[in-house]
Design a protein around this motif. Sequence first.
Motif, mmCIF file in Angstrom:
data_model
loop_
_atom_site.group_PDB
_atom_site.id
_atom_site.type_symbol
_atom_site.label_atom_id
_atom_site.label_comp_id
_atom_site.label_asym_id
_atom_site.label_seq_id
_atom_site.Cartn_x
_atom_site.Cartn_y
_atom_site.Cartn_z
ATOM 1 N N UNK A 257 0.834 -1.203 0.000
ATOM 2 C CA UNK A 257 0.000 0.000 0.000
ATOM 3 C C UNK A 257 0.873 1.260 0.000
ATOM 4 N N UNK A 258 0.294 2.427 -0.290
ATOM 5 C CA UNK A 258 1.070 3.671 -0.304
ATOM 6 C C UNK A 258 1.737 3.930 1.049
ATOM 7 N N UNK A 259 3.008 4.331 1.010
ATOM 8 C CA UNK A 259 3.715 4.676 2.235
ATOM 9 C C UNK A 259 4.204 3.505 3.045
ATOM 10 N N UNK A 260 4.114 2.278 2.508
ATOM 11 C CA UNK A 260 4.512 1.110 3.281
ATOM 12 C C UNK A 260 6.024 0.930 3.299
ATOM 13 N N UNK A 261 6.738 1.567 2.376
ATOM 14 C CA UNK A 261 8.191 1.492 2.390
ATOM 15 C C UNK A 261 8.815 0.840 1.175
ATOM 16 N N UNK A 262 8.068 0.760 0.057
ATOM 17 C CA UNK A 262 8.618 0.150 -1.161
ATOM 18 C C UNK A 262 9.831 0.926 -1.653
ATOM 19 N N UNK A 263 9.678 2.246 -1.770
ATOM 20 C CA UNK A 263 10.776 3.071 -2.276
ATOM 21 C C UNK A 263 11.945 3.101 -1.303
ATOM 22 N N UNK A 264 11.667 3.045 -0.003
ATOM 23 C CA UNK A 264 12.742 3.028 0.985
ATOM 24 C C UNK A 264 13.578 1.754 0.855
ATOM 25 N N UNK A 265 12.900 0.613 0.679
ATOM 26 C CA UNK A 265 13.620 -0.657 0.522
ATOM 27 C C UNK A 265 14.459 -0.649 -0.753
ATOM 28 N N UNK A 266 13.865 -0.244 -1.871
ATOM 29 C CA UNK A 266 14.618 -0.193 -3.118
ATOM 30 C C UNK A 266 15.739 0.839 -3.032
ATOM 31 N N UNK A 267 15.479 1.961 -2.356
ATOM 32 C CA UNK A 267 16.482 3.007 -2.256
ATOM 33 C C UNK A 267 17.726 2.568 -1.514
ATOM 34 N N UNK A 268 17.550 1.886 -0.395
ATOM 35 C CA UNK A 268 18.721 1.473 0.382
ATOM 36 C C UNK A 268 19.501 0.389 -0.352
ATOM 37 N N UNK A 269 18.805 -0.470 -1.098
ATOM 38 C CA UNK A 269 19.497 -1.497 -1.890
ATOM 39 C C UNK A 269 20.253 -0.880 -3.061
ATOM 40 N N UNK A 270 19.650 0.121 -3.723
ATOM 41 C CA UNK A 270 20.327 0.797 -4.836
ATOM 42 C C UNK A 270 21.575 1.516 -4.344
ATOM 43 N N UNK A 271 21.474 2.186 -3.197
ATOM 44 C CA UNK A 271 22.642 2.892 -2.660
ATOM 45 C C UNK A 271 23.785 1.925 -2.361
ATOM 46 N N UNK A 272 23.452 0.734 -1.896
ATOM 47 C CA UNK A 272 24.491 -0.238 -1.573
ATOM 48 C C UNK A 272 25.034 -0.938 -2.808
ATOM 49 N N UNK A 273 24.195 -1.119 -3.846
ATOM 50 C CA UNK A 273 24.594 -1.950 -4.980
ATOM 51 C C UNK A 273 25.101 -1.159 -6.176
ATOM 52 N N UNK A 274 24.752 0.113 -6.268
ATOM 53 C CA UNK A 274 25.176 0.875 -7.448
ATOM 54 C C UNK A 274 26.642 1.286 -7.297
ATOM 55 N N UNK A 275 27.490 0.962 -8.248
ATOM 56 C CA UNK A 275 28.920 1.262 -8.108
ATOM 57 C C UNK A 275 29.223 2.740 -7.895
ATOM 58 N N UNK A 276 28.417 3.632 -8.470
ATOM 59 C CA UNK A 276 28.680 5.064 -8.312
ATOM 60 C C UNK A 276 28.219 5.595 -6.964
ATOM 61 N N UNK A 277 27.180 4.983 -6.377
ATOM 62 C CA UNK A 277 26.636 5.460 -5.109
ATOM 63 C C UNK A 277 27.251 4.762 -3.900
ATOM 64 N N UNK A 278 27.632 3.517 -4.047
ATOM 65 C CA UNK A 278 28.042 2.703 -2.900
ATOM 66 C C UNK A 278 29.105 3.359 -2.024
ATOM 67 N N UNK A 279 30.227 3.827 -2.579
ATOM 68 C CA UNK A 279 31.258 4.375 -1.682
ATOM 69 C C UNK A 279 30.889 5.720 -1.073
ATOM 70 N N UNK A 280 29.936 6.424 -1.661
ATOM 71 C CA UNK A 280 29.594 7.764 -1.195
ATOM 72 C C UNK A 280 28.382 7.798 -0.277
ATOM 73 N N UNK A 281 27.649 6.694 -0.159
ATOM 74 C CA UNK A 281 26.417 6.694 0.629
ATOM 75 C C UNK A 281 26.444 5.637 1.726
ATOM 76 N N UNK A 282 27.606 5.330 2.241
ATOM 77 C CA UNK A 282 27.692 4.299 3.280
ATOM 78 C C UNK A 282 26.858 4.640 4.495
ATOM 79 N N UNK A 283 26.703 5.933 4.770
ATOM 80 C CA UNK A 283 25.904 6.334 5.931
ATOM 81 C C UNK A 283 24.444 5.916 5.776
ATOM 82 N N UNK A 284 24.001 5.635 4.540
ATOM 83 C CA UNK A 284 22.611 5.264 4.311
ATOM 84 C C UNK A 284 22.379 3.762 4.383
ATOM 85 N N UNK A 285 23.393 2.930 4.048
ATOM 86 C CA UNK A 285 23.157 1.488 3.969
ATOM 87 C C UNK A 285 24.027 0.652 4.903
#
Length: 669
Positions: A257-285
């Motif tokens: 449902x809306x606001x349940x956390x779909x984008x939050x879950x995908x966002x934290x995984x993208x920050x950890x898995x994307x080569x350009x974001x991973x080293x710069x967003x460690x505080x997020x994941x």
Amino acid sequence: MVVHLLAHGTSGKSGGVYVIGGDGKRTTGDIEAWLKLVEDHEPENEAPLVLFLLDMCHSGGPARLNWQQVMRAEYRKAWVIAASEPGKLAYNGWLSQAVAQVLEWFHDDTLRVDSQLPHIPLSRFCWEVKRLVEGYVVEGPGVEQLVQTPLAPLGDDLSHLAFFPNPRYLSDEAPAKDHPEAREAAEPLPTAALDPTLAALLDEAPDFRHFMSRASGVEPFLDRIDGGFFCGRRKEVSNLADWLRGKGKALRVVTGKPGVGKSALLGVLVCAAHPALRPKTQMLWRRLVDPPPAVSKLAVVHARRRSVAEVLAAMARQWSLKLVGSHTVQDIATALAESESPPTLVIDAVDEAESPRELMAVLLMLIDSRRADGRPVCRLLVGIRPERRFAPLLRRARRARGRLDLGRAPRRELQRDLHGYIRELLSATEMYGMAAQEEAAEELARSIAHRLTRRHHMPVGEFLVAALYMRTVLDQPVPVTALGARELGAEMPRGLRELLDLDLSQRPSTPWLRPVLTALAFAQGNGMPEEIVQAAARAFRVKEREQPVLGRNPRCPTCRQLLPAQRCGQRRQHAISPLSSKPCRSATSGRWRRESLAVPFGSWRTVVDGSPVSAAVCGTPCQRGWMPGKVDQRSRVLGPCRSPVIEVSADLGVSGPQAPEIPRGQKCR
């Protein structure tokens, strides 16, 4: 390139249109020959895009040539705006006056397009010029003149026709310091705490800002990226981390449902898995128990307000596919089939794309396409709401055991995760971060988590409601006792409408806020132009209580200033649409506007000066040639803007100037 011609014109016996020069003689070649010179230029890839503004008699012919109509828009180089119809006269340089006036209005912010668009859409420019010339005709000496604008097949993408820069365009690379929207855009999600090398990424089609803000877990609360507060979803994180390692079938769908956390879950995984974001967003994941590794050939797309063509272009660009010009899903699938291994795509907010069903069909075609070794051409992770229109994709994911429904979390697990999330949010603030307030923060977090996880169903996500309520908590003094903290938590609304009512009740200095938001709750399609927001807000006001304070009309600048003050997740640049070419749909909050901001049906019968809402919007005196600042405020041209309001009125059962009596409790669609 823009070629602006103000001259005398004449028609030849063959039907060609010629320009008469200063010597009184016509040119050797007709205007069609000029157009063909542009279209037939060699080499083709060096031919410029040219817009001809023909302010002359008989000029409509070159805008309606037969060979123009059979050319595909993406290959067409020469475009014509003509002052008159074929064989008709043009008067007083009206087209030139209108072009100059419209450009001036865009420059001084009288007319506006979405600040995310680098150029003024040609369709919008043509409509404004044509409308203004019609106004000159109405005020003129009784003559007729109809501007001829370019024709293109419905559905063709004209975004490449970049003739006039958008003065409101905001670029993360070089924002104008004195631009009000540049300052506003910098405030909600400051990136000063992030490495400067991310700046170049924030304005790309993948929308890394979206994934980073959702991964932080505080965007609804603080409107900025300020540390990582993602909490819970351990099973889902572990499942998707293994999937990003290449395990399991190619399709995964995260729903809820809306606001349940779909984008939050995908966002934290993208920050950890994307080569350009991973080293710069460690505080997020970095707090994830089982973070995924960096994934090569990972493409990420935030589909909100994007067309299918834009999504496909983002895929091709991120995967470095060597495709020329515009490309179809078949082109991408063919190119991927020849790659060394299947790449990975993470796409969020498919339900908020310009054409959600068409985009779903594209994703299904990708997942059905096969390489020579039998594997799918790519691996696909989708964030989407469980709506009936997405049944084919949801069924496919369920059959592959790849559907993750975040709304099915066990109650005790959800309560534990909510408690931890709220406790960390409070600890990060000055009010509850001190040792003396630890007990109050603990009791408040426990009370809110317990209230949100009661057995009664909530139509929206618990984490979103909790984060939004934190704004109200911080506007009040810290409870002195544990009992006071429990009572403050017990007062928390369990729905967005009640939460909005609480937020608005604390803003007595902004009486226009509720009427403006109520009007925007019924925006459809390309959003609601400011003139209609103005008229509808006046009709939605509560006459007895607000009329002495509000005056007669909210001015458009006031509407723009009000929306930043409304902090429940709404973004101003996506709320009032100045007839932009992008749909007016914000993120999660954009979907609940209709549920939480729409007033009861009785308010559609609210009478202002004897007129209901439908009459206030559609029944005002109208002049064909409305010009800002040159006619009375009560006279306005709604033009194509009227259709969304009429559609909503039809949905509500309003078929004429008076709204029928509708029983209370009837569901609003």
